[in-house]
Design a protein around this motif. Structure first.
Motif: not given
Length: 339
Positions: A242-262
């Protein structure tokens, strides 16, 4: 806002469903009204509650907030959890179902609910008893469609078979837990829902807040969150990575200019067979952020990256059988294709 059919039925619901578990538990009447009004303004027509949320307060506050707008709303509620001290104040017996629907309609100040879920598994009552009682409620006009939550695949199939064989109203929707860090339903339950034409309305697409951006990999408790309070936080269901997945989510959100929740909610909505994602909010501001999961697509490398990091480990029998279609095809000798 996108609207999707509820399985094989003709009912259409918004891809975001407003969950109201916080109503009466951190969200007062005035804020509940603001949240519901914001939901309508965003195009949300789907509202989820349960008789046991806030010991009935969630239904009461939702009913008040929907006053005058009932026909605009698709309202779902649930039964099973104890609502009194007596031996028949819980479960899926005919006695409890008939009492529970009347109590829910009174709290909601409504004549009917659109979707009525059995909330949990009751092993002490025959499925046919429950299904016949729910069928009666459909014929009485108190319930439009029936549904279940948290059922195993075999139990869901058994209930569908009974409904078909006995000519009873059948489940048209299934409500499971599903998120980037809890993908178990993909192995058995999603195929059942696709085969039988059930809608899938998922709870906890943000993993109890774990995927909102409030947490960093390795964190499990954050002040001022549900994790600190110890309620409705599904950590025990998380995948080991789960922590690895969360890390990727945070990176993808930053890349897309979206919040992690979105991004986390959008990922759920891009998956096969998903009808709607239940999103809860204590405040209108939280809901406003989550509504940002609509109106765009998650695709390409960001989607592939999230799919890959959170993918379920293979298990038997899928792990053994995944190449059998190739084996069957390769055994067919067709001279017209070989020369």
């Amino acid at each position: 806002m996108e609207y999707r059919r509820m399985g094989r039925s003709g009912l259409k619901v918004s891809e975001i469903c407003l969950g109201t578990m916080t109503f009466g538990h951190g969200t007062d009447e005035a804020e509940a009204k603001r949240i519901v009004d914001l939901a309508f303004d965003a195009g949300i027509n789907f509202f989820d509650t349960a008789n046991s949320y806030g010991n009935g307060q969630s239904e009461i506050l939702l009913g008040k907030a929907l006053k005058g707008r009932r026909r605009e709303a698709i309202v779902a509620t649930k039964f099973f959890n104890p609502m009194g001290p007596g031996p028949n104040d819980s479960g899926m017996s005919r006695v409890h179902i008939m009492q529970a629907i009347e109590d829910s309609l009174r709290r909601l100040q409504m004549d009917y609910v659109d979707l009525y879920y059995i909330h949990h598994v009751d092993t002490q009552t025959p499925l046919e008893e429950m299904l016949r009682a729910l069928d009666d409620l459909v014929h009485q006009g108190k319930v439009r469609y029936i549904a279940c939550s948290n059922y195993e695949a075999w139990r869901l199939m058994e209930a569908l078979w009974i409904s078909e064989f006995k000519n009873l109203a059948r489940f048209e929707c299934y409500q499971p837990q599903y998120s980037l860090v809890v993908r178990d339903i993909e192995q058995e339950l999603i195929p059942v829902c696709q085969l039988k034409g059930l809608g899938v309305v998922v709870w906890s697409p943000l993993a109890g807040g774990f995927l909102t951006g409030k947490y960093k990999p390795g964190q499990r408790r954050v002040p001022g969150t549900r994790s600190e309070e110890g309620w409705a936080y599904p950590e025990r269901y998380f995948a080991p990575n789960a922590d690895e997945t969360l890390g990727v989510l945070l990176d993808v959100a930053q890349e897309l200019g979206r919040t992690p929740a979105q991004v986390a909610i959008r990922w759920v909505l891009e998956q096969p067979a998903i009808t709607s994602a239940i999103v809860g909010a204590r405040t209108a501001e939280q809901l406003r952020d989550n509504i940002g999961a609509t109106g765009w697509r998650l695709e390409g490398d960001p989607l592939l990256h999230l799919n890959s990091v959170s993918y379920l480990p293979e298990r038997y029998p899928q792990s053994m059988e995944k190449h059998m279609e190739e084996r069957r095809n390769s055994a067919v000798k067709m001279p017209s294709l070989t020369g």
